[in-house]
Design a protein around this motif. Structure first.
Motif, short mmCIF file in Angstrom:
data_model
loop_
_atom_site.label_atom_id
_atom_site.label_comp_id
_atom_site.label_asym_id
_atom_site.label_seq_id
_atom_site.Cartn_x
_atom_site.Cartn_y
_atom_site.Cartn_z
N GLU A 2 0.56 -1.29 0.03
CA GLU A 2 0.39 -0.35 0.26
C GLU A 2 0.25 1.63 -0.19
OE1 GLU A 2 -3.63 -0.92 2.72
OE2 GLU A 2 -1.65 -2.19 3.66
N LEU A 3 2.46 1.07 -0.16
CA LEU A 3 2.91 2.39 -0.30
C LEU A 3 4.53 2.53 -1.32
CD1 LEU A 3 4.37 1.49 3.68
CD2 LEU A 3 2.66 3.08 2.95
N ARG A 4 3.45 1.69 -2.32
CA ARG A 4 4.10 2.25 -3.85
C ARG A 4 4.41 3.90 -3.65
NH1 ARG A 4 1.91 -2.97 -4.98
NH2 ARG A 4 3.07 -4.17 -4.93
N HIS A 5 4.99 4.35 -4.49
CA HIS A 5 5.34 5.76 -4.70
C HIS A 5 5.94 6.15 -3.19
CE1 HIS A 5 3.39 3.86 -8.16
NE2 HIS A 5 2.26 4.12 -7.72
N ILE A 6 6.18 6.11 -1.91
CA ILE A 6 6.47 6.01 -0.98
C ILE A 6 7.93 5.86 -1.07
CG2 ILE A 6 6.63 6.63 1.10
CD1 ILE A 6 4.21 7.56 0.28
N PRO A 34 4.92 -7.43 4.12
CA PRO A 34 5.32 -6.99 5.60
C PRO A 34 4.24 -5.65 6.14
CG PRO A 34 6.98 -6.27 4.29
CD PRO A 34 6.76 -7.03 3.24
N VAL A 35 3.53 -5.48 7.04
CA VAL A 35 2.85 -4.75 7.27
C VAL A 35 4.52 -4.01 7.84
CG1 VAL A 35 2.53 -3.82 9.81
CG2 VAL A 35 1.39 -5.67 8.86
N VAL A 36 4.53 -2.48 7.71
CA VAL A 36 4.73 -1.99 7.52
C VAL A 36 4.49 -0.73 9.05
CG1 VAL A 36 6.12 0.62 6.65
CG2 VAL A 36 5.76 -1.51 5.47
N TYR A 37 3.53 0.05 9.69
CA TYR A 37 3.61 0.05 10.51
C TYR A 37 1.76 0.71 10.55
CZ TYR A 37 1.40 4.77 7.59
OH TYR A 37 1.23 5.32 6.36
N ASP A 38 1.35 0.23 11.68
CA ASP A 38 -0.21 0.10 12.85
C ASP A 38 -0.21 1.46 13.32
OD1 ASP A 38 -0.76 -2.23 12.65
OD2 ASP A 38 -0.11 -2.33 14.49
N GLU A 47 15.80 2.75 2.24
CA GLU A 47 15.65 3.06 2.27
C GLU A 47 15.10 2.87 3.60
OE1 GLU A 47 12.60 6.89 0.47
OE2 GLU A 47 12.90 4.84 -0.26
N TYR A 48 14.12 4.01 5.11
CA TYR A 48 13.60 3.52 6.66
C TYR A 48 12.66 2.95 6.39
CZ TYR A 48 18.54 4.57 8.53
OH TYR A 48 19.82 4.20 8.91
N TYR A 49 11.54 1.66 7.14
CA TYR A 49 10.76 1.91 7.05
C TYR A 49 9.81 2.54 7.57
CZ TYR A 49 10.10 -3.14 6.37
OH TYR A 49 9.46 -3.98 5.87
N MET A 50 8.65 3.62 6.75
CA MET A 50 8.43 5.13 7.76
C MET A 50 6.50 5.42 6.79
SD MET A 50 10.25 7.03 4.06
CE MET A 50 10.00 6.87 2.93
N THR A 51 6.21 6.36 7.26
CA THR A 51 4.91 6.88 7.35
C THR A 51 4.51 7.73 5.73
OG1 THR A 51 4.95 8.74 8.35
CG2 THR A 51 4.15 6.81 9.77
N ARG A 52 3.37 7.36 5.37
CA ARG A 52 3.28 8.37 3.29
C ARG A 52 3.74 9.70 4.12
NH1 ARG A 52 -3.04 7.23 4.50
NH2 ARG A 52 -2.21 6.90 6.22
N GLY A 53 2.87 10.58 5.33
CA GLY A 53 3.95 12.06 5.06
C GLY A 53 2.54 12.47 4.43
N HIS A 54 2.28 13.85 5.36
CA HIS A 54 1.72 14.08 4.98
C HIS A 54 0.94 16.08 5.55
CE1 HIS A 54 0.03 13.22 8.70
NE2 HIS A 54 -0.03 14.16 9.34
#
Ligand code: PAN
Ligand code: ZN
Length: 190
Positions: free
Chosen positions: A32-36, A53-57, A83-90
């Motif tokens: 779900e984090l393609r393009h991030i 894998p789950v990246v974040y909850d 790159e470290y696992y990270m959130t989408r950012g907004h």
């Protein structure tokens, strides 16, 4: 107006980020984090080889008729390429909507970027609380080997605008270089 059994205490497990009770929850998997993440082939390999894998909850506690809600974000340890696992950012949609992030467990980095292109990073370890001003985009990374968990609190009407970062990226990337995080200009920023 108070309803049900609130006001109440909410227990937070600092290591898992679990809230008891919670009023909402979601999980973001790598697919779900393609393009991030900038290394698309590394992402596709990880999705295939590590069973997506789950990246974040994210868990939240929200009550009606209130201008504040809070929750936790738990970013699991991992990398996609360098790159470290990270959130989408907004950005927040409301131009006056600030937020606080308070580190509970592990080692993270908060990357901030203003509408006019200024950047700041805040090293997030337990004991550190960051104030995110209105009109600053915010993204967090887990740069450690353990879960990185933080508490956040903001207005439920802040709104989340993901579109700009999805389209343009952030101006800086935090990459793993020689096992350590290093901030570098994003060559694909447009
Ligand atoms: C946080 C974030 C949460 C997940 O609750 O929404 O850490 O990050 P993304 O939403 O960027 O994927 C927050 O900043 N709320 O406003
Ligand atoms: Zn936010």
């Amino acid at each position: 107006m108070a309803s049900g059994n609130w006001p109440q205490g909410v227990r937070i497990d600092p290591v898992t980020g679990a809230l008891a009770p919670e009023t909402g929850h979601y999980t973001k998997r790598l697919s779900e984090l393609r393009h991030i993440f900038h290394d698309a082939p590394a992402l596709e390999r990880a999705v295939a080889q590590q069973a997506d894998p789950v990246v974040y909850d994210v868990a939240e506690y929200r009550q009606p008729d209130s201008d504040l809600y809070f929750g936790t974000t738990t970013i699991f340890p991992g990398t996609v390429g360098d790159e470290y696992y990270m959130t989408r950012g907004h950005f927040h949609e409301r131009p006056d909507a600030a937020e606080i992030y308070s580190a509970l467990h592990g080692t993270g980095v908060l990357l901030l970027e203003s509408r006019t292109g200024e950047n700041k990073i805040v090293e997030m370890t337990p004991g550190v609380t960051a104030f995110i001003p209105p009109e600053w985009a915010h993204r967090t990374m887990n740069v450690g080997r353990d879960n990185f968990v933080f508490l956040w609190a903001c207005s439920p009407t802040a709104g989340h605008d993901y579109s700009q970062i999805l389209k343009k990226g952030m101006r800086q990337l935090l990459l793993q270089r020689d096992g350590r995080p290093e901030l570098v200009p994003n060559p694909n920023w447009s």
